[in-house]
Write a protein that holds these residues in place. Structure first.
Motif, PDB file in Angstrom:
ATOM      1  N   UNK A  19       0.824  -1.205   0.000  1.00  0.00           N
ATOM      2  CA  UNK A  19       0.000   0.000   0.000  1.00  0.00           C
ATOM      3  C   UNK A  19       0.863   1.262   0.000  1.00  0.00           C
ATOM      4  N   UNK A  20       1.942   1.267   0.782  1.00  0.00           N
ATOM      5  CA  UNK A  20       2.848   2.414   0.777  1.00  0.00           C
ATOM      6  C   UNK A  20       3.482   2.599  -0.594  1.00  0.00           C
ATOM      7  N   UNK A  21       3.916   1.506  -1.211  1.00  0.00           N
ATOM      8  CA  UNK A  21       4.537   1.591  -2.531  1.00  0.00           C
ATOM      9  C   UNK A  21       3.573   2.183  -3.564  1.00  0.00           C
ATOM     10  N   UNK A  22       2.335   1.742  -3.519  1.00  0.00           N
ATOM     11  CA  UNK A  22       1.340   2.247  -4.469  1.00  0.00           C
ATOM     12  C   UNK A  22       1.158   3.751  -4.305  1.00  0.00           C
ATOM     13  N   UNK A 113      -8.346   3.470  -4.747  1.00  0.00           N
ATOM     14  CA  UNK A 113      -8.581   3.098  -6.146  1.00  0.00           C
ATOM     15  C   UNK A 113      -7.838   4.043  -7.081  1.00  0.00           C
ATOM     16  N   UNK A 114      -7.881   5.322  -6.778  1.00  0.00           N
ATOM     17  CA  UNK A 114      -7.182   6.304  -7.614  1.00  0.00           C
ATOM     18  C   UNK A 114      -5.674   6.065  -7.594  1.00  0.00           C
ATOM     19  N   UNK A 115      -5.120   5.802  -6.422  1.00  0.00           N
ATOM     20  CA  UNK A 115      -3.680   5.567  -6.317  1.00  0.00           C
ATOM     21  C   UNK A 115      -3.268   4.329  -7.098  1.00  0.00           C
ATOM     22  N   UNK A 163      -2.369   9.684 -19.876  1.00  0.00           N
ATOM     23  CA  UNK A 163      -2.641  10.835 -19.021  1.00  0.00           C
ATOM     24  C   UNK A 163      -2.344  10.498 -17.559  1.00  0.00           C
ATOM     25  N   UNK A 164      -2.701   9.287 -17.117  1.00  0.00           N
ATOM     26  CA  UNK A 164      -2.406   8.886 -15.740  1.00  0.00           C
ATOM     27  C   UNK A 164      -0.905   8.889 -15.487  1.00  0.00           C
ATOM     28  N   UNK A 165      -0.133   8.496 -16.485  1.00  0.00           N
ATOM     29  CA  UNK A 165       1.317   8.553 -16.360  1.00  0.00           C
ATOM     30  C   UNK A 165       1.782   9.993 -16.154  1.00  0.00           C
ATOM     31  N   UNK A 178     -10.067  15.627  -4.283  1.00  0.00           N
ATOM     32  CA  UNK A 178     -11.206  14.713  -4.213  1.00  0.00           C
ATOM     33  C   UNK A 178     -11.615  14.160  -5.572  1.00  0.00           C
ATOM     34  N   UNK A 179     -10.879  14.507  -6.631  1.00  0.00           N
ATOM     35  CA  UNK A 179     -11.242  14.035  -7.965  1.00  0.00           C
ATOM     36  C   UNK A 179     -11.191  12.515  -8.058  1.00  0.00           C
ATOM     37  N   UNK A 180     -12.171  11.954  -8.743  1.00  0.00           N
ATOM     38  CA  UNK A 180     -12.231  10.514  -8.975  1.00  0.00           C
ATOM     39  C   UNK A 180     -11.920  10.254 -10.443  1.00  0.00           C
ATOM     40  N   UNK A 181     -11.022   9.311 -10.695  1.00  0.00           N
ATOM     41  CA  UNK A 181     -10.670   8.972 -12.078  1.00  0.00           C
ATOM     42  C   UNK A 181     -11.821   8.206 -12.736  1.00  0.00           C
ATOM     43  N   UNK A 182     -12.058   8.450 -14.028  1.00  0.00           N
ATOM     44  CA  UNK A 182     -11.453   9.476 -14.891  1.00  0.00           C
ATOM     45  C   UNK A 182     -12.356  10.697 -15.072  1.00  0.00           C
ATOM     46  N   UNK A 183     -13.208  10.979 -14.102  1.00  0.00           N
ATOM     47  CA  UNK A 183     -14.213  12.029 -14.282  1.00  0.00           C
ATOM     48  C   UNK A 183     -13.753  13.391 -13.790  1.00  0.00           C
ATOM     49  N   UNK A 184     -12.547  13.475 -13.223  1.00  0.00           N
ATOM     50  CA  UNK A 184     -12.085  14.732 -12.672  1.00  0.00           C
ATOM     51  C   UNK A 184     -11.436  15.621 -13.711  1.00  0.00           C
TER      52      UNK A 184
END
Length: 223
Positions: A19-22, A113-115, A163-165, A178-184
């Motif tokens: 979890x820390x690595x992510x 989930x976003x991370x 884009x996530x990269x 607070x943005x949730x992917x990919x709607x932010x």
């Protein structure tokens, strides 16, 4: 997941390591990280009390940290408490802050989930022309929906992954914590660090308070 901000591989046997690595890979404000050994600040015998703690040194825009995940199954003995407090003191002398959290807290939604999505794409190749198109567009409009910016990444296998990269690499930033992917939305401007220079978003409690250092961590440990 293929790490991009650290060299080598890491053993994920300790609770919370993955979890820390992510989160470190996903955070665009992280410059680098590496495994941390408490023997660098404590005598070997004292450091042994913290052997089961997953610990990483973290070079973050907010400063230098050692971030740890402490399993609820670890015995909070007097030796453990003393070693933790001593390590906190020694690290503070070096200008490094010691933070603790748990795997359960690091998996809180929606940040988990976003991370994972951002970390998954940390190693994705992005064509330089795609990156330039996104940057040029955001220079003109300042903020834009993620899907709009992703549509500008036309030279890769997956435009959203590209884009996530760019987000995980700190080329562009989420429009809101607070943005949730990919709607932010995304922007070229990094977020202002909340509360003070020591704030790291994914180490915060839902209330906004920072996960404790020694001052808040030790009183919760059983004698």
């Amino acid at each position: 997941m293929r790490g991009t901000k650290a060299c080598g591989s890491f053993n994920c046997d300790k609770d919370g390591t993955f979890e820390l690595l992510v989160h470190m890979e996903a955070d665009p404000l992280v410059a680098s990280y590496g495994g941390f050994n408490f023997e660098t600040v404590l005598p070997c015998g004292e450091a042994a009390a913290l052997d089961e703690v997953a610990a990483f040194s973290l070079n973050h825009q907010a400063g230098l940290f050692v971030v740890c995940s402490v399993s609820p199954n670890i015995e909070r003995s007097a030796g453990f408490r003393s070693a933790w407090q001593h390590a906190d003191f020694k690290l503070a002398q070096r200008g490094t802050w010691l933070f603790s959290t748990t795997a359960e807290k690091l998996r809180r939604e929606p940040k988990w989930t976003r991370a994972r999505e951002l970390a998954r794409c940390a190693g994705v190749y992005v064509d330089r022309r795609d990156e330039e198109r996104v940057v040029d567009y955001l220079t003109q409009v300042h903020h834009a929906p993620m899907r709009t910016c992703a549509s500008l990444c036309i030279n890769g296998a997956d435009s959203l992954d590209a884009l996530y990269k760019l987000i995980s690499a700190g080329v562009v930033f989420l429009g809101s914590e607070d943005d949730v992917l990919p709607s932010g939305s995304v922007t070229l401007h990094p977020p202002e660090l909340a509360f003070d220079r020591l704030a790291i978003g994914w180490l915060q409690e839902p209330s906004g308070a920072l996960v404790s250092r020694t001052a808040g961590f030790l009183p919760r440990l059983a004698p």
